[in-house]
Motif scaffolding. Structure first.
Motif, PDB file in Angstrom:
ATOM      1  N   ASP A  45       9.024   9.911   2.956  1.00  0.00           N
ATOM      2  CA  ASP A  45       9.335   8.667   2.250  1.00  0.00           C
ATOM      3  C   ASP A  45       8.227   7.506   2.655  1.00  0.00           C
ATOM      4  O   ASP A  45       7.775   6.692   1.865  1.00  0.00           O
ATOM      5  CB  ASP A  45      10.596   8.176   2.446  1.00  0.00           C
ATOM      6  N   GLN A  46       8.206   7.270   3.924  1.00  0.00           N
ATOM      7  CA  GLN A  46       7.263   6.344   4.564  1.00  0.00           C
ATOM      8  C   GLN A  46       5.796   6.641   4.100  1.00  0.00           C
ATOM      9  O   GLN A  46       5.059   5.873   3.669  1.00  0.00           O
ATOM     10  CB  GLN A  46       7.284   6.528   6.198  1.00  0.00           C
ATOM     11  N   ILE A  47       5.452   7.862   4.352  1.00  0.00           N
ATOM     12  CA  ILE A  47       3.914   8.302   3.881  1.00  0.00           C
ATOM     13  C   ILE A  47       3.682   7.989   2.229  1.00  0.00           C
ATOM     14  O   ILE A  47       2.815   7.505   2.025  1.00  0.00           O
ATOM     15  CB  ILE A  47       3.779   9.629   4.211  1.00  0.00           C
ATOM     16  N   GLY A  48       4.654   8.343   1.547  1.00  0.00           N
ATOM     17  CA  GLY A  48       4.888   8.277   0.190  1.00  0.00           C
ATOM     18  C   GLY A  48       4.812   6.939  -0.295  1.00  0.00           C
ATOM     19  O   GLY A  48       3.940   6.573  -1.326  1.00  0.00           O
ATOM     20  N   ARG A  81       2.116   2.280  -2.863  1.00  0.00           N
ATOM     21  CA  ARG A  81       2.211   0.890  -2.934  1.00  0.00           C
ATOM     22  C   ARG A  81       1.023   0.033  -2.181  1.00  0.00           C
ATOM     23  O   ARG A  81       0.778  -1.141  -2.154  1.00  0.00           O
ATOM     24  CB  ARG A  81       3.584   0.401  -2.215  1.00  0.00           C
ATOM     25  N   GLY A  82       0.512   1.182  -1.377  1.00  0.00           N
ATOM     26  CA  GLY A  82      -0.762   0.365  -0.498  1.00  0.00           C
ATOM     27  C   GLY A  82      -2.083   0.438  -1.351  1.00  0.00           C
ATOM     28  O   GLY A  82      -2.180   0.928  -2.237  1.00  0.00           O
ATOM     29  N   ASN A  98       0.353  -0.799  14.618  1.00  0.00           N
ATOM     30  CA  ASN A  98      -0.022  -0.056  13.553  1.00  0.00           C
ATOM     31  C   ASN A  98       0.454   1.267  13.487  1.00  0.00           C
ATOM     32  O   ASN A  98       0.722   1.923  14.544  1.00  0.00           O
ATOM     33  CB  ASN A  98      -1.545   0.057  13.682  1.00  0.00           C
ATOM     34  N   ARG A  99       0.952   1.805  12.553  1.00  0.00           N
ATOM     35  CA  ARG A  99       1.121   3.449  12.299  1.00  0.00           C
ATOM     36  C   ARG A  99       0.148   4.260  11.679  1.00  0.00           C
ATOM     37  O   ARG A  99      -0.392   3.635  10.536  1.00  0.00           O
ATOM     38  CB  ARG A  99       2.595   3.622  11.797  1.00  0.00           C
ATOM     39  N   ILE A 100      -0.136   5.435  11.709  1.00  0.00           N
ATOM     40  CA  ILE A 100      -0.983   6.120  11.212  1.00  0.00           C
ATOM     41  C   ILE A 100      -0.806   7.683  10.967  1.00  0.00           C
ATOM     42  O   ILE A 100      -0.254   8.281  11.912  1.00  0.00           O
ATOM     43  CB  ILE A 100      -2.736   6.093  11.702  1.00  0.00           C
ATOM     44  N   VAL A 101      -1.220   8.157   9.780  1.00  0.00           N
ATOM     45  CA  VAL A 101      -1.042   9.700   9.748  1.00  0.00           C
ATOM     46  C   VAL A 101      -2.202  10.087   9.031  1.00  0.00           C
ATOM     47  O   VAL A 101      -3.170   9.549   8.398  1.00  0.00           O
ATOM     48  CB  VAL A 101       0.116  10.010   8.741  1.00  0.00           C
ATOM     49  N   GLY A 119       0.077  -4.496  12.880  1.00  0.00           N
ATOM     50  CA  GLY A 119       1.034  -4.551  11.542  1.00  0.00           C
ATOM     51  C   GLY A 119       0.740  -3.828  10.236  1.00  0.00           C
ATOM     52  O   GLY A 119       1.366  -4.460   9.245  1.00  0.00           O
ATOM     53  N   TYR A 120       0.354  -2.894  10.385  1.00  0.00           N
ATOM     54  CA  TYR A 120      -0.054  -2.144   9.308  1.00  0.00           C
ATOM     55  C   TYR A 120       0.114  -0.559   9.329  1.00  0.00           C
ATOM     56  O   TYR A 120       0.129  -0.053  10.395  1.00  0.00           O
ATOM     57  CB  TYR A 120      -1.666  -2.120   8.844  1.00  0.00           C
ATOM     58  N   ASP A 121       0.489   0.047   8.271  1.00  0.00           N
ATOM     59  CA  ASP A 121       0.625   1.457   7.980  1.00  0.00           C
ATOM     60  C   ASP A 121      -0.728   2.219   7.340  1.00  0.00           C
ATOM     61  O   ASP A 121      -1.127   1.511   6.618  1.00  0.00           O
ATOM     62  CB  ASP A 121       1.842   1.868   7.213  1.00  0.00           C
ATOM     63  N   PHE A 122      -1.023   3.113   7.874  1.00  0.00           N
ATOM     64  CA  PHE A 122      -2.425   3.770   7.449  1.00  0.00           C
ATOM     65  C   PHE A 122      -2.196   5.299   6.989  1.00  0.00           C
ATOM     66  O   PHE A 122      -1.409   5.745   7.879  1.00  0.00           O
ATOM     67  CB  PHE A 122      -3.585   3.842   8.425  1.00  0.00           C
TER      68      PHE A 122
END
Length: 115
Positions: free
Chosen positions: A15-18, A23-24, A44-47, A81-84
Motif C-alpha cells: 500500500d505504501q509503495i503503491g 501519487r508521487g 526519509n524512507r526508500i525502497v 520527510g520524503y518517501d522514495f
C-alpha cells in the motif's frame, strides 16, 4: 552523523509503495527513475525496485546492495520527510554509475540541502 541504513528508513508494504507510485512525482535519468512523495516524518524512507526484465535474483540483489550503499553515503545531504521509490533498469551496474544516477536524480528533484 550516522551512516547506518536503519529499519525505520525502509519503505515497506504494498500500500505504501503503491501510494508513492500513484501519487508521487517522478524524475528520471539514464537507467533509473525516482518517485517522490512527502511523508511528514522526520526521516526519509526508500525502497529499491527493478524493471521486470532485470536479470536473475543474483543480479537484482547485487544491484540492490549497490543502490543501498550509495544511498547510505549520500542520505545525510538530503532534505528529510520524503518517501522514495527507486526504479532501476538493466545496464549500468557499477558503484560509480549508481552513484552518478542517484546524485543526478536527487539533484533534479531538488532534494539536496543547500550548503
Amino acid at each position: 552523523m550516522s551512516f547506518r541504513f536503519r529499519r525505520a528508513e525502509r519503505l515497506k508494504g504494498r500500500d505504501q509503495i503503491g501510494q508513492v507510485f500513484s501519487r508521487g512525482r517522478s524524475v528520471s535519468c539514464s537507467g533509473a527513475k525516482l518517485f517522490i512523495l512527502k511523508n511528514d516524518l522526520p526521516v526519509n524512507r526508500i525502497v529499491f525496485t527493478f524493471a521486470r526484465k532485470y536479470g536473475n535474483a543474483v543480479q537484482r540483489n547485487r544491484s540492490r546492495r549497490l543502490s543501498r550503499e550509495v544511498y547510505r553515503l549520500i542520505k545525510e545531504q538530503l532534505r528529510s520527510g520524503y518517501d522514495f521509490v527507486l526504479l532501476v533498469y538493466p545496464g549500468k551496474d557499477s558503484f560509480e554509475a549508481r552513484q552518478e544516477q542517484l546524485s543526478t536524480l536527487f539533484s533534479r528533484a531538488g532534494l539536496f540541502l543547500e550548503t
